[in-house]
Design a protein around this motif. Structure first.
Motif, short mmCIF file in Angstrom:
data_model
loop_
_atom_site.label_atom_id
_atom_site.label_comp_id
_atom_site.label_asym_id
_atom_site.label_seq_id
_atom_site.Cartn_x
_atom_site.Cartn_y
_atom_site.Cartn_z
N THR A 15 -7.86 -9.36 -7.22
CA THR A 15 -7.87 -8.00 -6.64
C THR A 15 -7.52 -6.99 -7.73
O THR A 15 -6.59 -7.21 -8.50
CB THR A 15 -6.79 -7.85 -5.54
OG1 THR A 15 -6.35 -9.13 -5.14
CG2 THR A 15 -7.26 -7.07 -4.36
N LEU B 156 -1.60 -18.90 3.07
CA LEU B 156 -2.98 -19.35 3.09
C LEU B 156 -3.37 -20.07 1.80
O LEU B 156 -4.27 -20.91 1.79
CB LEU B 156 -3.91 -18.16 3.33
CG LEU B 156 -3.89 -17.66 4.78
CD1 LEU B 156 -4.35 -16.22 4.86
CD2 LEU B 156 -4.77 -18.54 5.66
N GLY B 157 -2.66 -19.74 0.71
CA GLY B 157 -2.92 -20.43 -0.55
C GLY B 157 -2.56 -21.91 -0.43
O GLY B 157 -3.31 -22.79 -0.87
N LEU C 126 -4.80 -2.42 -0.34
CA LEU C 126 -5.11 -3.71 0.29
C LEU C 126 -5.51 -3.49 1.74
O LEU C 126 -5.06 -2.55 2.39
CB LEU C 126 -3.88 -4.61 0.26
CG LEU C 126 -3.40 -5.09 -1.09
CD1 LEU C 126 -2.01 -5.68 -0.96
CD2 LEU C 126 -4.36 -6.11 -1.66
N ASN C 127 -6.33 -4.41 2.23
CA ASN C 127 -6.66 -4.38 3.63
C ASN C 127 -5.41 -4.69 4.43
O ASN C 127 -4.63 -5.56 4.06
CB ASN C 127 -7.69 -5.46 3.88
CG ASN C 127 -8.63 -5.05 4.96
OD1 ASN C 127 -8.19 -4.70 6.04
ND2 ASN C 127 -9.90 -5.08 4.66
N THR C 128 -5.20 -4.01 5.52
CA THR C 128 -4.02 -4.34 6.33
C THR C 128 -4.45 -4.58 7.77
O THR C 128 -5.54 -4.18 8.17
CB THR C 128 -2.99 -3.19 6.35
OG1 THR C 128 -3.61 -2.06 6.95
CG2 THR C 128 -2.51 -2.85 4.98
N ASN D 147 0.83 -1.21 0.00
CA ASN D 147 0.00 0.00 0.00
C ASN D 147 0.86 1.26 0.00
O ASN D 147 0.58 2.22 -0.71
CB ASN D 147 -0.92 0.02 1.22
CG ASN D 147 -2.08 -0.95 1.09
OD1 ASN D 147 -2.34 -1.47 0.01
ND2 ASN D 147 -2.78 -1.20 2.17
N SER E 88 -5.87 -9.48 3.58
CA SER E 88 -4.66 -8.73 3.25
C SER E 88 -3.84 -9.36 2.12
O SER E 88 -2.91 -8.75 1.63
CB SER E 88 -3.79 -8.52 4.49
OG SER E 88 -3.43 -9.76 5.04
N ILE E 89 -4.20 -10.59 1.67
CA ILE E 89 -3.40 -11.16 0.58
C ILE E 89 -3.94 -10.68 -0.76
O ILE E 89 -5.12 -10.81 -1.03
CB ILE E 89 -3.47 -12.71 0.49
CG1 ILE E 89 -4.38 -13.28 1.57
CG2 ILE E 89 -2.12 -13.34 0.48
CD1 ILE E 89 -4.64 -14.75 1.39
N PRO E 90 -3.05 -10.16 -1.63
CA PRO E 90 -3.52 -9.83 -2.97
C PRO E 90 -3.75 -11.14 -3.73
O PRO E 90 -2.98 -12.07 -3.62
CB PRO E 90 -2.36 -9.04 -3.57
CG PRO E 90 -1.16 -9.40 -2.78
CD PRO E 90 -1.62 -9.90 -1.44
N THR E 91 -4.84 -11.23 -4.46
CA THR E 91 -5.05 -12.40 -5.30
C THR E 91 -5.10 -11.90 -6.74
O THR E 91 -5.06 -10.70 -6.99
CB THR E 91 -6.39 -13.10 -4.99
OG1 THR E 91 -7.45 -12.22 -5.38
CG2 THR E 91 -6.51 -13.44 -3.52
N LEU E 92 -5.18 -12.83 -7.66
CA LEU E 92 -5.21 -12.42 -9.06
C LEU E 92 -6.49 -11.66 -9.37
O LEU E 92 -6.59 -10.97 -10.37
CB LEU E 92 -5.07 -13.65 -9.96
CG LEU E 92 -3.73 -14.37 -9.86
CD1 LEU E 92 -3.69 -15.55 -10.79
CD2 LEU E 92 -2.58 -13.42 -10.17
N LEU F 34 -6.20 -11.54 7.95
CA LEU F 34 -5.21 -12.27 7.17
C LEU F 34 -5.74 -12.55 5.77
O LEU F 34 -5.06 -12.33 4.77
CB LEU F 34 -4.91 -13.62 7.83
CG LEU F 34 -3.73 -13.77 8.76
CD1 LEU F 34 -3.53 -15.24 9.07
CD2 LEU F 34 -2.47 -13.18 8.19
N PRO G 181 -1.08 -21.24 -5.73
CA PRO G 181 -2.15 -21.86 -4.95
C PRO G 181 -3.35 -20.90 -4.85
O PRO G 181 -3.18 -19.72 -4.60
CB PRO G 181 -1.52 -22.08 -3.57
CG PRO G 181 -0.08 -21.78 -3.70
CD PRO G 181 0.09 -20.92 -4.92
#
Lengths: 353, 331
Positions: B268, B220-221, B274-276, A205, B262-266, B259, A269
């Protein structure tokens, strides 16, 4: 191919790299004669526009960090050219480079190793200003405070030492140091890969905000494809010293054309347990850059039947759709895509921009 | 509890502390979870949350003399490992419980051939001849899909790539056909395409051999791809525990939600903010007795200093019921 790529920018590029090679000599034997070379970067051309983020992804050993260091001349290129604005910096001496260096800075993966533990945070951030002879003592003092504030650290942090901080805070110190000279380009080499996810998002960010505020360009190198997609305008995929695909971020993730990009994307993943995807599982590992295959490197890894035909082919980046470049490699493209970019057919499949 | 035949392992109120200059610090603070037979349980959390210490406590492989298990029970196939003798635990470790470490180069001995390292484990746990152990080791290399296993048996670790080395470490962990495998960040040091190979391999070996797996990761993935159940740890405690599907579909604790967001994914949008999770984890010495996530969010003074209860709020969904961090569930 280089000319084609240039034409996609309305404004002149900030950085343009043409056919860059960085080879490291391998010495062996009694006299330590050079026997061969590690071809870490082997013919890369790319451009970065002002205010743009170019992401660079690839697996370990593909040469992405070497490329990052070479474009800011922390390494001497073996051949090829690097233009920053109108200056050819590829062969400048250190003394000639120094005044230009304030325009391009670097942020490293491990903030613990890139910050001197014996210097206070203030001296770390102030040092580039002193080297470039900018400001009086009092002006520099104010500037360091402003920089700390900008990266989200309290002014009180300035009198402490880097090891007193957590990984995320140390990366903020590294960013403050990189920002001190108001650079136009920052090369970020895996800046968040050593951080926990909740801290990683804080740093991403911050980088996005700084770009909005100051119009900085980033050359963002990482192995995490989701992170690269998030921060980049365009993404380049590197395999064994060469760029194999380069396209706008959304395009490359929605419509990858190169087999390696497809495999990389499918290997991420998914964070949805219900959507466990079928993966393209690659056999083997990235081949050694000491003795790369003579033809298509990825075709060699996947033992493609057309591999022998690729020996001697140029396999250069070719524009397959507007702004979407892919290596013209029959092993790595669908037959339809190969038909579009096959040498001789270039220009027929799309309007030349 | 040890009569429960569905679970291979039950950890109950485990407390692990470390002796430091600042006194005895609790890295694992009453952690409880169980591992069902033939299933994969993921332990996820950020660095320093105690996930690795929890796993190493199970096989009593803590740094000595500073690491100490001060309380709780660990029932493995009905017996309490914490009360087992050193000789007994040595039989379990590497035998009935296999371990896969993060850094394959550090887990292998650089001066011994692969063959010796794999067959050594087999000879340690089974009374068989050198020749038979060598053959069994070759078979293991074949099982973890190493091409030309007879040839690789004669190699040294530095001859192999990172992915191949991790396959050797997996072969060693599985050599004695364990009932449980503890994998501590098994793919963190690997590239994404190699990670996919290794996770696929572990999944296939699990269905072939039927062992249970404890997978420790910060990713987490990886959890979503491989785990049946998930334990979320924060600052030495379990804050949430449920099936993987439920955790991703319906996270209850504010930390889990933070958690996940806050992870960027494809998916987003690019360059979106991003959320923090603000702040960072307090150091071990500063941990509050009350809700530790409230402490991170700077609201530790407002609420009671009592430790939140760990409750089953819906079938098989356990969460630390802090009124601030789990406000959306009824109390």
């Amino acid at each position: 191919m280089f000319e084609v790529q240039r034409s996609m920018f309305a404004t002149p590029p900030l950085l343009s790299v043409s056919d860059l090679r960085v080879h490291f000599p391998v010495r062996a034997g009694l006299m330590l004669r050079q026997t061969t070379a590690v071809r870490a970067v082997d013919g890369v051309s790319l451009e970065i526009a002002p205010g743009e983020t170019l992401g660079l992804v690839g697996e370990s050993g593909c040469g992405k960090s070497t490329l990052g260091k070479a474009v800011v001349r922390l390494l001497k290129p073996t051949s090829g050219s690097i233009h920053f604005e109108s200056n050819d910096i590829s062969h400048l001496k250190q003394s000639a480079l120094r005044p230009l260096r304030r325009n391009f800075q670097m942020i490293f993966q491990d903030p613990a190793e890139s910050l001197d533990p014996r210097m206070s945070v203030r001296s770390i951030i102030e040092e580039p200003l002193i080297i470039h002879g900018l400001g009086t003592r009092a002006e520099r003092h104010t500037q360091v405070n402003e920089l700390l504030d900008r990266v989200g650290l309290p002014t009180a942090a300035s009198e402490r030492y880097s090891f007193e901080f957590s990984g995320g805070q140390r990366q903020r110190i590294g960013i403050a140091r990189a920002l001190a000279l108001k650079p136009k380009l920052i090369v970020c080499d895996e800046p968040v890969s050593a951080l926990d996810v909740s801290i990683q998002s804080q740093i991403l960010n911050l980088l996005v905000e700084l770009q909005k505020d100051f119009g900085i360009s980033y050359f963002f190198i990482a192995h995490d494809l989701s992170v690269v997609k998030h921060i980049s305008d365009r993404v380049a995929v590197m395999y064994l010293g060469k760029i194999v695909e380069l396209a706008p971020a959304e395009t490359i993730y929605r419509d990858p054309r190169h087999a390696y990009t497809k495999a990389l994307l499918s290997a991420i993943p998914s964070t949805d347990p219900k959507a466990r995807r079928k993966k393209i599982l690659l056999e083997g590992d990235v081949p050694s850059p000491i003795d790369p295959p003579a033809g298509s490197a990825f075709g060699h890894r996947i033992k493609h039947p057309l591999y022998p035909d690729t020996i001697g082919m140029p396999l250069g980046l070719t524009e397959i759709a507007t702004g979407h470049f892919v290596a013209a490699d029959p092993c790595c493209l669908t037959p339809e895509d190969w038909d579009k970019v096959k040498p001789g057919n270039i220009g027929k499949s799309h309007e030349t921009p | 509890m040890n009569g429960d035949s569905d679970n291979i392992l039950e950890v109950d109120k485990l407390i692990t502390s470390f002796e430091t200059d600042r006194g005895l610090l609790r890295a694992v603070d009453q952690v409880s979870f169980s591992v069902p037979k033939r299933k994969t349980v993921g332990i996820v959390g950020e660095s320093g949350c105690g996930k690795s210490v929890t796993a190493m406590s199970i096989i009593r492989l803590l740094p000595q003399p500073t690491g100490k298990i001060l309380g709780g029970h660990i029932h493995f196939k009905g017996r309490d490992l914490l009360r087992a003798s050193e000789a007994e635990i040595r039989k379990v470790r590497g035998g009935e419980i296999g371990v896969i470490f993060q850094e394959p180069m550090a887990a292998l001995n650089p001066v011994h051939r692969i063959g010796r390292q794999v067959s050594e484990v087999i000879r340690l746990h089974q009374k068989i001849s050198k020749k038979d152990a060598w053959d069994a080791a070759t078979e293991m290399l074949d099982l973890v899909r190493i091409p030309a296993p007879e040839k690789r048996m004669m190699d040294y670790p530095h001859h192999l790539s990172g992915g191949m080395r991790q396959r050797i470490v997996i072969a060693i962990a599985l050599a004695c056909r364990p009932d449980l495998v503890i994998a501590d960040e098994p793919t963190t040091a690997l590239d994404v395409t190699v990670q996919a190979q290794i996770l696929d391999l572990m999944g296939r070996l699990q269905s072939e051999m039927g062992m249970s797996i404890i997978l420790i990761t910060h990713d987490l993935g990886v959890i979503a791809e491989t785990c049946d159940e998930v334990v979320v740890m924060y600052a030495g405690r379990v804050v949430e525990r449920t099936s993987a599907e439920e955790l991703f579909a319906n996270p209850l604790h504010a930390y889990t939600k933070g958690l996940l967001r806050s992870i960027p994914t494809l998916e987003t949008p690019s360059k979106s903010i991003l959320n923090t999770i603000p702040g960072m984890v307090a150091s071990l010495a500063e941990h509050t007795h009350g809700c530790r996530f409230c402490q991170r969010m700077g609201r530790s003074d407002r609420r009671s200093r009592e430790r939140p209860k760990f409750e089953e709020v819906s079938p098989s969904h356990w969460v630390e019921t802090c009124p601030e961090c789990t406000s959306n569930i009824e109390h």
